[in-house]
Design an enzyme around this catalytic site. Structure first.
Site, PDB file in Angstrom:
ATOM      1  N   ARG A   8       5.138 -12.759   7.127  1.00  0.00           N
ATOM      2  CA  ARG A   8       5.542 -13.598   5.953  1.00  0.00           C
ATOM      3  C   ARG A   8       5.576 -12.061   5.410  1.00  0.00           C
ATOM      4  O   ARG A   8       5.473 -10.487   6.317  1.00  0.00           O
ATOM      5  CB  ARG A   8       3.810 -12.896   5.724  1.00  0.00           C
ATOM      6  CG  ARG A   8       2.369 -12.342   6.557  1.00  0.00           C
ATOM      7  CD  ARG A   8       1.203 -13.330   5.279  1.00  0.00           C
ATOM      8  NE  ARG A   8       0.213 -11.893   5.605  1.00  0.00           N
ATOM      9  CZ  ARG A   8      -0.889 -12.419   6.841  1.00  0.00           C
ATOM     10  NH1 ARG A   8      -0.608 -12.927   8.009  1.00  0.00           N
ATOM     11  NH2 ARG A   8      -1.797 -11.146   6.848  1.00  0.00           N
ATOM     12  N   GLU A  35      -5.193 -12.402  12.892  1.00  0.00           N
ATOM     13  CA  GLU A  35      -6.544 -11.231  12.247  1.00  0.00           C
ATOM     14  C   GLU A  35      -7.380 -11.911  12.077  1.00  0.00           C
ATOM     15  O   GLU A  35      -8.468 -11.198  11.772  1.00  0.00           O
ATOM     16  CB  GLU A  35      -5.594 -10.517  11.705  1.00  0.00           C
ATOM     17  CG  GLU A  35      -5.856 -10.825  10.162  1.00  0.00           C
ATOM     18  CD  GLU A  35      -4.354 -11.871   9.681  1.00  0.00           C
ATOM     19  OE1 GLU A  35      -3.529 -11.141   8.461  1.00  0.00           O
ATOM     20  OE2 GLU A  35      -3.661 -12.445  10.391  1.00  0.00           O
ATOM     21  N   GLU A  83     -11.611   0.920  -1.190  1.00  0.00           N
ATOM     22  CA  GLU A  83     -10.477   0.560  -1.293  1.00  0.00           C
ATOM     23  C   GLU A  83     -10.492  -0.117  -2.623  1.00  0.00           C
ATOM     24  O   GLU A  83      -9.355  -0.648  -3.512  1.00  0.00           O
ATOM     25  CB  GLU A  83     -10.830  -0.577  -0.471  1.00  0.00           C
ATOM     26  CG  GLU A  83      -9.528  -1.518  -0.739  1.00  0.00           C
ATOM     27  CD  GLU A  83      -9.664  -2.700   0.608  1.00  0.00           C
ATOM     28  OE1 GLU A  83      -8.481  -3.649   0.689  1.00  0.00           O
ATOM     29  OE2 GLU A  83     -11.143  -3.264   0.581  1.00  0.00           O
ATOM     30  N   ASP A 142      -5.335 -11.505  -1.494  1.00  0.00           N
ATOM     31  CA  ASP A 142      -6.156 -12.145  -0.495  1.00  0.00           C
ATOM     32  C   ASP A 142      -7.538 -11.899  -0.665  1.00  0.00           C
ATOM     33  O   ASP A 142      -7.603 -11.195  -0.346  1.00  0.00           O
ATOM     34  CB  ASP A 142      -5.743 -12.187   0.695  1.00  0.00           C
ATOM     35  CG  ASP A 142      -4.938 -10.608   1.164  1.00  0.00           C
ATOM     36  OD1 ASP A 142      -5.002  -9.846   0.463  1.00  0.00           O
ATOM     37  OD2 ASP A 142      -4.956 -10.755   2.901  1.00  0.00           O
ATOM     38  N   ASP A 159       0.622  -1.280  -0.226  1.00  0.00           N
ATOM     39  CA  ASP A 159       0.459   0.008   0.486  1.00  0.00           C
ATOM     40  C   ASP A 159       0.975   0.997   0.050  1.00  0.00           C
ATOM     41  O   ASP A 159       0.236   2.507  -0.655  1.00  0.00           O
ATOM     42  CB  ASP A 159      -0.981   0.332   0.906  1.00  0.00           C
ATOM     43  CG  ASP A 159      -2.136  -1.007   1.442  1.00  0.00           C
ATOM     44  OD1 ASP A 159      -3.084  -0.606   1.144  1.00  0.00           O
ATOM     45  OD2 ASP A 159      -1.343  -2.414   1.451  1.00  0.00           O
TER      46      ASP A 159
END
Length: 601
Positions: free
Chosen positions: A248, A316, A551, A350, A203
């Site tokens: 990750r 999460e 988004e 994802d 991002d």
């Protein structure tokens, strides 16, 4: 311009919350090419695992109890692993274990709310508002090509969002880091927005592109310093600035951030300080389980894949992952799936049918068995960036080494991914997930499905400067079905996942458009400007209708925002803001051209 084929029905997006997406079955699944059989999960579970702190494990316990007490409505698992402690972990655990429970182990709503209020600060309070020192409400030279008054006013609205999204870590986090899952980064940050309360790796590139358009060079440098601090501590840039993301990364674009900042500022000291981290990151992506060798008639080719160092549910999204894995009884199979899920999260896509053997079944994720086109293009760009940056500071040995590496990788990308018949670069599926030994190349292992990632090589000069290849790619892109009324679709598969049709994402638009615009072909430049205009229109109309930047967007219709996936649509939004400003800086907007949903023929 080609638009969506009429035989593809639109996805029915819903405002349902996190858990409800399991109830939604995909509406369409086109026939997919035959792909290699799945390999034994016993092999996959032998990979590396970076454990999470005890605080994260405890917060996962809170998740379970909170879900049982509060129910699924408006429930977001991530909120609970973003909580910070008011007291030490041991005292909080003792108090939690002492809560009165019913016969089934649940805690009453009133008791749990009181406990959380007494022992936790709300998610997001460990970042506090930060007024960027380099923010100017009317910066000199801001978007000089934007002549339309209405569009210029919108651009200033987006420019002002940088203040709303700017944060710094709280004093409590600095003094008591063990009571937070947020990492104590050294510089102020710009967050994406909504539930994404922390900075995220890839991002940040498009946020920086927007900051550069806004002349906020120091804020942009601060973001890079934060990401470099992760490399210094963990050996790689994390997915995001949370302790549960240490296992990750995300698409490696740090070198692109450094290079673009250097082009604007000429700051050689900044380059010198950044180069060691960039070289270290290059090694991370080209060694160990990330590195794969493929052998064909031209020899051995070294490529990279996504491979998370984790084989448990993502903290999460822990209960979501457990639900997906519930079809498996064998623990090896569960661990294999959890690694594939985390690796898909490392990809930034994802989730997507791109990583799935069956686009109707998320449990068929096979991310580590795929050599992705875009990842290897990002690493090629990293090599070119490092070469150029090293040359700028006089390190000619390093510059030559990485330039030679880039030439080898370009040949590798064309050798393994390029499909001349389709005029696209196609992801390559491995016969098994082992990272040892050479895999024999087989054209049948190229994924024949159309994804926007098949065109990401256009972003890099190594490819957009090749006019002969560009003509094939341009024709393929026009005929792909990806070009829609409001931008480029992520795929042509309507799976219900957010990185599939009909969603369009700002990073995808930007990389493809920027590559087309830099090509020497007039028809490529014209297409770049047309796609950018469509994307700007849909962002503007959605903003006017909702008051938010989103988004992701539904590219079927101008002004529609996207949906699907495992969480409700988010607003803010960092990379969408950045790409709008980057497009307006590059292409401008004529004084008399309206910005509504009218599409030129």
């Amino acid at each position: 311009m080609p638009v969506l084929h009429s035989h593809l029905p639109p996805i029915r997006f819903s405002s349902l919350t996190l858990f409800h997406f399991f109830l939604i079955m995909p509406l369409l699944r086109p026939a997919a090419a035959s792909l290699p059989e799945v390999f034994s999960p016993r092999l996959a579970d032998k990979g590396p695992v970076i454990p999470v702190p005890n605080l994260v494990k405890f917060l996962e316990r809170i998740q379970v109890v909170a879900l049982n007490s509060f129910g699924k409505l408006d429930f977001d698992l991530k909120y609970y692993v973003d909580l910070s402690l008011k007291f030490d972990l041991n005292s909080t655990q003792i108090a939690f274990d002492a809560l009165e429970r019913s016969s089934n182990g649940s805690v009453s709503v009133e008791n749990l709310r009181t406990f959380i209020s007494n022992y936790f600060d709300s998610a997001g309070t460990d970042l506090v508002y930060s007024n960027p020192a380099d923010f100017d409400p009317h910066p000199d030279g801001f978007l000089p090509k934007v002549e339309n008054v209405e569009v210029r006013a919108w651009a200033f609205d987006i420019h002002n969002f940088w203040k709303n999204l700017s944060r710094r870590v709280s004093d409590d986090l600095i003094h008591h880091p063990d009571t937070h899952t947020l990492l104590p980064l050294p510089e102020p940050v710009v967050v994406p927005g909504s539930r994404f309360r922390e900075i995220y790796y890839w991002d940040s590139y498009w946020i920086i592109r927007g900051l550069l358009a806004s002349k906020m060079y120091d804020t942009a440098k601060g973001i890079v310093i934060n990401l470099i601090s992760m490399i210094d501590e963990f050996g790689h840039v994390l997915n995001g600035a949370r302790s549960y993301y240490t296992n990750r990364s995300q698409p490696p674009l740090l070198s692109s951030m450094v290079y673009d900042i250097y082009l604007r500022t000429g700051d050689l000291e900044f380059v010198r300080n950044s180069l060691p981290a960039l070289i270290k990151e290059h090694k991370f992506w080209n060694s160990g389980f990330h590195s794969i060798t493929v052998q064909n008639g031209n020899g051995n080719h070294s490529l990279s894949r996504y491979y998370a160092m984790w084989n448990e549910p993502r903290p999460e999204s822990s209960l979501v992952d457990e639900k997906v894995a519930s079809k498996f009884v064998n623990n090896y199979e569960k661990k294999h799936l959890y690694r594939e899920i985390a690796s898909a999260a490392e990809s930034g896509w994802d989730f997507s049918s791109r990583w799935m053997r069956d686009s109707t079944d998320l449990s068929t994720l096979a991310t580590t068995s795929i050599l992705p086109v875009d990842l290897n293009v990002f690493i090629l760009k990293m090599e070119l960036d490092i070469s150029n940056l090293a040359r700028a500071v006089g390190d000619y040995c390093t510059a030559e080494h990485f330039f030679e590496a880039s030439l080898v990788r370009k040949k590798t990308i064309n050798s393994i991914f390029w499909n001349s018949e389709k005029g696209q670069w196609l992801d390559y599926w491995l016969d098994n997930g082992s990272y040892k030994g050479a895999h024999s190349w087989d054209v049948r292992n190229q994924n024949q499905n159309v994804y926007a990632s098949n065109f990401i090589p256009l972003w890099v000069e190594s490819f957009y400067s090749d006019s002969r290849q560009m003509k094939k790619v341009l024709k393929s892109l026009r005929n792909s079905g990806l070009l829609c009324n409001a931008g480029i679709a992520t795929s042509m598969i309507n799976s219900g996942e957010q990185w599939d049709f009909p969603n369009g994402w700002a990073p995808i638009q930007h990389m493809i458009v920027e590559g087309l615009a830099r090509s020497e072909l007039p028809e490529a430049k014209a297409l770049a400007e047309d796609i950018a205009a469509r994307w700007l229109r849909t962002n503007y109309v959605a903003y006017k209708h909702t008051g938010f930047m989103h988004e992701k967007y539904d590219v079927q219709k101008c002004g529609g925002f996207g949906g699907g996936g495992e969480y409700v649509p988010q607003t803010g939004f960092g990379w969408s803001n950045g790409v709008v400003l980057a497009f307006l800086e590059e292409f401008g907007w004529p004084k008399d051209q309206k910005i509504d949903c009218y599409l030129p023929s």
